[in-house]
Scaffold this motif. Structure first.
Motif, mmCIF file in Angstrom:
data_model
loop_
_atom_site.group_PDB
_atom_site.id
_atom_site.type_symbol
_atom_site.label_atom_id
_atom_site.label_comp_id
_atom_site.label_asym_id
_atom_site.label_seq_id
_atom_site.Cartn_x
_atom_site.Cartn_y
_atom_site.Cartn_z
ATOM 1 N N ASP A 201 0.844 -1.290 -0.075
ATOM 2 C CA ASP A 201 0.041 -0.307 -0.045
ATOM 3 C C ASP A 201 0.462 1.353 -0.160
ATOM 4 O O ASP A 201 0.338 2.401 -0.557
ATOM 5 C CB ASP A 201 -0.752 0.169 1.135
ATOM 6 C CG ASP A 201 -0.398 0.321 2.246
ATOM 7 O OD1 ASP A 201 0.391 -0.725 2.577
ATOM 8 O OD2 ASP A 201 -0.652 1.039 3.409
ATOM 9 N N VAL A 202 1.890 1.278 0.364
ATOM 10 C CA VAL A 202 2.779 2.333 0.489
ATOM 11 C C VAL A 202 3.732 2.423 -0.785
ATOM 12 O O VAL A 202 3.275 3.391 -1.215
ATOM 13 C CB VAL A 202 4.132 2.872 1.746
ATOM 14 C CG1 VAL A 202 5.069 3.166 1.645
ATOM 15 C CG2 VAL A 202 3.684 1.538 2.929
ATOM 16 N N PHE A 203 3.980 1.832 -1.681
ATOM 17 C CA PHE A 203 4.616 1.439 -2.792
ATOM 18 C C PHE A 203 3.586 2.498 -3.435
ATOM 19 O O PHE A 203 3.737 2.852 -4.573
ATOM 20 C CB PHE A 203 4.924 0.445 -3.190
ATOM 21 C CG PHE A 203 6.061 -0.281 -4.833
ATOM 22 C CD1 PHE A 203 7.214 0.535 -4.492
ATOM 23 C CD2 PHE A 203 5.515 -0.749 -5.519
ATOM 24 C CE1 PHE A 203 7.783 1.075 -5.561
ATOM 25 C CE2 PHE A 203 5.848 -0.481 -6.811
ATOM 26 C CZ PHE A 203 7.537 0.333 -6.956
ATOM 27 N N GLU A 204 2.601 1.636 -3.544
ATOM 28 C CA GLU A 204 1.223 1.487 -4.762
ATOM 29 C C GLU A 204 0.761 3.831 -4.245
ATOM 30 O O GLU A 204 1.063 3.727 -4.923
ATOM 31 C CB GLU A 204 0.191 1.255 -4.157
ATOM 32 C CG GLU A 204 -1.347 1.788 -4.873
ATOM 33 C CD GLU A 204 -2.053 0.737 -4.331
ATOM 34 O OE1 GLU A 204 -3.910 1.312 -4.811
ATOM 35 O OE2 GLU A 204 -2.246 -0.526 -5.030
ATOM 36 N N ARG A 205 1.322 3.479 -3.421
ATOM 37 C CA ARG A 205 0.403 5.393 -3.359
ATOM 38 C C ARG A 205 1.866 6.428 -3.297
ATOM 39 O O ARG A 205 1.882 7.284 -4.446
ATOM 40 C CB ARG A 205 0.757 5.711 -1.347
ATOM 41 C CG ARG A 205 -0.672 5.337 -1.106
ATOM 42 C CD ARG A 205 -0.919 5.722 0.530
ATOM 43 N NE ARG A 205 -0.753 5.992 1.325
ATOM 44 C CZ ARG A 205 -0.224 4.545 2.171
ATOM 45 N NH1 ARG A 205 -1.689 3.949 1.934
ATOM 46 N NH2 ARG A 205 0.136 3.882 3.486
#
Length: 234
Positions: free
Chosen positions: A53-57
């Motif tokens: 989720d961090v990488f996606e954001r």
């Protein structure tokens, strides 16, 4: 983080080649380089602990720089002092508009990012400030000011991606490995080195006022790179 109203010089030691060495090294030494290049995001990436989720954001926001980065590189090409420099910068546009764009789309597919989030997401305030600063740095100055932004941004990527790659870790998520691989290939390293060498060629010839302006742009770019990593956790 508030949006920058522009780029302003501030008092500080002028560049002295006898004391400070090469111009691009002076720029890096006076910036808060480690805050960006060894950010929590980078360390978690290296250790295999970065959450999807961090990488996606991060990736969704970073994609918004693709067109802006291409435009600022095109601006640098139009400002270049020589035809050879125009050609070198123009060559880099093919990477931004071709291979990198393909990576983003495949990674978005893997992460199930909706079409609306890919093309027209809500910009994080840091992303908006970064893009605004990018354009101001180029359009309010000359070739060397634009180079300061482009060189700082590319050099940060080269540094942190090389650091992550040194761990030689199997991350089991191809989109993490490939994003690093894009930025540690010989061609990208050569391009980043070339940008730094351009600064080293022209920076010492600038007036002290313009040297400070170039340094301010370099510093601010590094600060915004660190803030951009922060934003991925929000």
């Amino acid at each position: 983080m508030t949006e920058p109203a522009g780029v302003e010089t501030r008092p500080g030691k002028a560049y002295d080649p006898d004391r400070d060495g090469r111009f691009f090294e002076w720029l890096r030494e006076r910036s808060d380089w480690e805050a960006a290049a060894r950010h929590r995001f980078v360390e978690e990436y290296r250790d295999g602990e970065l959450r999807d989720d961090v990488f996606e954001r991060y990736l969704v926001q970073d994609y918004q720089f693709l067109e802006a980065g291409a435009r600022i590189t095109a601006l640098a090409a139009s400002q270049a002092h020589t035809m050879a420099e125009m050609g070198r910068l123009s060559d880099s546009l093919a990477v931004l508009t071709g291979g990198e764009n393909d990576y983003f789309q495949r990674a978005f597919d893997e992460l199930d990012v909706p079409d609306g989030e890919r093309e027209d997401p809500e910009l994080h305030p840091t992303t908006a400030a970064f893009i605004d600063f990018m354009y101001r740095a180029g359009h309010d100055g000359g070739y060397e000011e634009t180079l300061a932004f482009v060189a700082a941004a590319e050099w940060i990527y080269l540094d942190w991606c090389a650091y992550v790659a040194e761990a030689d870790r199997e991350r089991e998520r191809w989109y993490l490995d490939e994003w690093v691989e894009i930025h540690v290939i010989d061609e990208f390293e050569a391009y980043t080195t070339w940008l730094c060498e351009r600064l080293d060629t022209y920076g010492p010839l600038l007036s002290p006022e313009r040297q400070r302006r170039v340094a301010e742009i370099f510093d601010r770019t590094v600060e915004l790179e660190a803030a951009f990593f922060d934003a991925a956790y929000e």
